[in-house]
Scaffold this motif. Sequence first.
Motif, PDB file in Angstrom:
ATOM      1  N   SER A 124      88.367  35.333  25.400  1.00 44.03           N
ATOM      2  CA  SER A 124      89.641  35.864  25.315  1.00 44.03           C
ATOM      3  C   SER A 124      90.845  34.474  25.296  1.00 44.03           C
ATOM      4  N   GLU A 125      91.942  34.729  24.970  1.00 38.69           N
ATOM      5  CA  GLU A 125      93.054  33.723  24.990  1.00 38.69           C
ATOM      6  C   GLU A 125      93.414  33.583  26.653  1.00 38.69           C
ATOM      7  N   TYR A 126      93.150  34.528  27.365  1.00 46.44           N
ATOM      8  CA  TYR A 126      93.753  34.614  28.777  1.00 46.44           C
ATOM      9  C   TYR A 126      92.328  34.019  29.635  1.00 46.44           C
ATOM     10  N   ARG A 127      92.542  32.835  29.705  1.00 48.49           N
ATOM     11  CA  ARG A 127      91.448  32.253  30.672  1.00 48.49           C
ATOM     12  C   ARG A 127      91.453  32.727  32.035  1.00 48.49           C
ATOM     13  N   GLY A 128      92.639  32.774  32.716  1.00 46.90           N
ATOM     14  CA  GLY A 128      93.194  32.848  34.008  1.00 46.90           C
ATOM     15  C   GLY A 128      92.783  34.439  34.269  1.00 46.90           C
ATOM     16  N   VAL A 142      79.842  33.822  30.804  1.00 48.93           N
ATOM     17  CA  VAL A 142      80.304  32.395  30.255  1.00 48.93           C
ATOM     18  C   VAL A 142      81.495  32.680  29.358  1.00 48.93           C
ATOM     19  N   PHE A 143      82.365  32.058  29.690  1.00 48.86           N
ATOM     20  CA  PHE A 143      83.866  32.219  29.001  1.00 48.86           C
ATOM     21  C   PHE A 143      83.857  31.294  27.888  1.00 48.86           C
ATOM     22  N   VAL A 144      84.548  31.986  26.751  1.00 45.56           N
ATOM     23  CA  VAL A 144      84.800  31.458  25.456  1.00 45.56           C
ATOM     24  C   VAL A 144      86.286  31.613  25.119  1.00 45.56           C
ATOM     25  N   GLN A 145      86.857  30.278  24.948  1.00 39.91           N
ATOM     26  CA  GLN A 145      88.273  30.366  24.808  1.00 39.91           C
ATOM     27  C   GLN A 145      88.833  30.690  23.273  1.00 39.91           C
ATOM     28  N   THR A 146      89.397  31.644  22.873  1.00 35.87           N
ATOM     29  CA  THR A 146      89.911  32.206  21.594  1.00 35.87           C
ATOM     30  C   THR A 146      91.396  31.556  21.388  1.00 35.87           C
ATOM     31  N   THR A 150      90.628  37.698  18.573  1.00 36.63           N
ATOM     32  CA  THR A 150      89.618  37.626  19.475  1.00 36.63           C
ATOM     33  C   THR A 150      88.774  38.964  19.248  1.00 36.63           C
ATOM     34  N   GLU A 151      89.489  39.840  18.575  1.00 35.04           N
ATOM     35  CA  GLU A 151      88.461  41.172  18.432  1.00 35.04           C
ATOM     36  C   GLU A 151      87.521  41.133  17.218  1.00 35.04           C
ATOM     37  N   ALA A 152      87.363  39.884  16.564  1.00 36.66           N
ATOM     38  CA  ALA A 152      86.077  39.806  15.777  1.00 36.66           C
ATOM     39  C   ALA A 152      85.115  39.097  16.217  1.00 36.66           C
ATOM     40  N   LEU A 153      85.145  38.665  17.416  1.00 34.58           N
ATOM     41  CA  LEU A 153      83.949  38.118  17.926  1.00 34.58           C
ATOM     42  C   LEU A 153      83.015  39.187  18.196  1.00 34.58           C
ATOM     43  N   PRO A 154      83.092  39.893  18.787  1.00 35.28           N
ATOM     44  CA  PRO A 154      81.860  41.045  19.076  1.00 35.28           C
ATOM     45  C   PRO A 154      81.283  41.649  17.878  1.00 35.28           C
ATOM     46  N   ASP A 156      78.691  39.776  17.467  1.00 35.15           N
ATOM     47  CA  ASP A 156      77.790  38.585  17.439  1.00 35.15           C
ATOM     48  C   ASP A 156      77.953  37.368  18.094  1.00 35.15           C
ATOM     49  N   ASP A 157      79.374  37.163  18.349  1.00 41.35           N
ATOM     50  CA  ASP A 157      79.507  35.778  19.428  1.00 41.35           C
ATOM     51  C   ASP A 157      80.237  36.283  20.603  1.00 41.35           C
ATOM     52  N   ALA A 158      80.206  37.497  20.928  1.00 44.29           N
ATOM     53  CA  ALA A 158      80.573  37.789  22.458  1.00 44.29           C
ATOM     54  C   ALA A 158      80.295  39.250  22.888  1.00 44.29           C
ATOM     55  N   ASP A 159      79.812  39.485  23.993  1.00 47.05           N
ATOM     56  CA  ASP A 159      79.680  40.658  24.665  1.00 47.05           C
ATOM     57  C   ASP A 159      80.771  41.354  25.063  1.00 47.05           C
ATOM     58  N   MET A 160      81.869  40.711  25.373  1.00 47.14           N
ATOM     59  CA  MET A 160      83.191  41.407  25.985  1.00 47.14           C
ATOM     60  C   MET A 160      84.250  40.470  25.574  1.00 47.14           C
ATOM     61  N   ILE A 161      85.520  41.208  25.451  1.00 45.20           N
ATOM     62  CA  ILE A 161      86.685  40.375  25.146  1.00 45.20           C
ATOM     63  C   ILE A 161      87.771  40.931  26.019  1.00 45.20           C
ATOM     64  N   VAL A 162      88.572  40.309  26.410  1.00 45.28           N
ATOM     65  CA  VAL A 162      89.746  40.557  27.295  1.00 45.28           C
ATOM     66  C   VAL A 162      91.065  40.205  26.138  1.00 45.28           C
ATOM     67  N   ASP A 163      91.738  41.163  25.931  1.00 45.81           N
ATOM     68  CA  ASP A 163      92.823  41.044  24.890  1.00 45.81           C
ATOM     69  C   ASP A 163      93.954  41.929  25.061  1.00 45.81           C
ATOM     70  N   ASN A 164      95.136  41.686  24.497  1.00 48.91           N
ATOM     71  CA  ASN A 164      96.240  42.552  24.514  1.00 48.91           C
ATOM     72  C   ASN A 164      96.153  43.598  23.210  1.00 48.91           C
ATOM     73  N   THR A 165      96.544  44.957  23.624  1.00 45.54           N
ATOM     74  CA  THR A 165      96.744  45.934  22.904  1.00 45.54           C
ATOM     75  C   THR A 165      97.857  46.876  23.247  1.00 45.54           C
TER      76      THR A 165
END
Length: 293
Positions: A124-128, A142-146, A150-154, A156-165
């Motif tokens: 996610s871009e939203y760490r907090g 495990v958190f990965v900063q984007t 962000t939607e391109a990662l799952p 292969d590179d992420a199990d979950m994302i937190v994003d705005n839509t």
Amino acid sequence: MTDMDSPTLKLLLPKGRIQEKVMVLLAAVGHRYTVSNRSYKPVCSDAEIDAKILKAQNIPALVALGRHDCGFTGHDWVQEQQADVVELLDLGYDPVRIVAAVPEAFLQAPQGFPFTDRPLVVASEYRGLTERYLAKKGYQAVFVQTYGATEALPPDDADMIVDNTATGSTLRLNRLAIVDTLLESTTRFVANRQSLQNPWKRRKLEELCMLMESSIRASKKVLLEMNVPKEALEAVVASLPSMKSPTVSPLFGEEGFAIKTAVDKADVSRLIPSLMAAGARDILEYHLEKIVT
């Protein structure tokens, strides 16, 4: 005299997609900005305002610190940073949801979701916001900063994302399913708490909010004016929505009345035929600049 006591209001304008809407709104209240392509310091037609353009993500923290008196940013960034600012006005622009999403296939897998055999990789871009959400859910992760896309990662590179839509369409195109909504966000006008203790700045901010709110309200409505025969008055008035009640005035030298009322723009195409059917004639539609209640 410190900057906080200066008779100048230090205002931050958002760079990026919401800048144009904010600039249009400010122009509607009489604040016009001369912006150079190479400068972050536009000149305002109001000499009492000292403006600067920054990314919306930077605005909550800088306003909270008192480096600036006020600014425009998203509610999501205020919450992300837990910035100690006062949200003076919800402009309603760019409504989005901050959501947690996972690949659709994860929800259909026999073992279900979340996994129990390993920590989740969450991007996610939203760490907090993300870390507080994961702690609340009790997920090991495990958190990965984007930094965009962000939607391109799952998956292969992420199990979950937190994003705005806004509509969820980008998530669906990437075969992602929303599993939670963390919050809803729109553009807000925020202020520094200490600035509001300064009488001059507080008055300036209150006046600016009043003007912006009246312009936002007017942008959603139009003024309808029409002539109505005496015998049709009750039927026409009964079919009219109104903020309070329509203005009804007798026509000079005629057996009839003139009616004025503000109505929602979305209702106009439905209202005009029904008003004509009820007996209204000579219907005029006017654009509104401000509605002050």
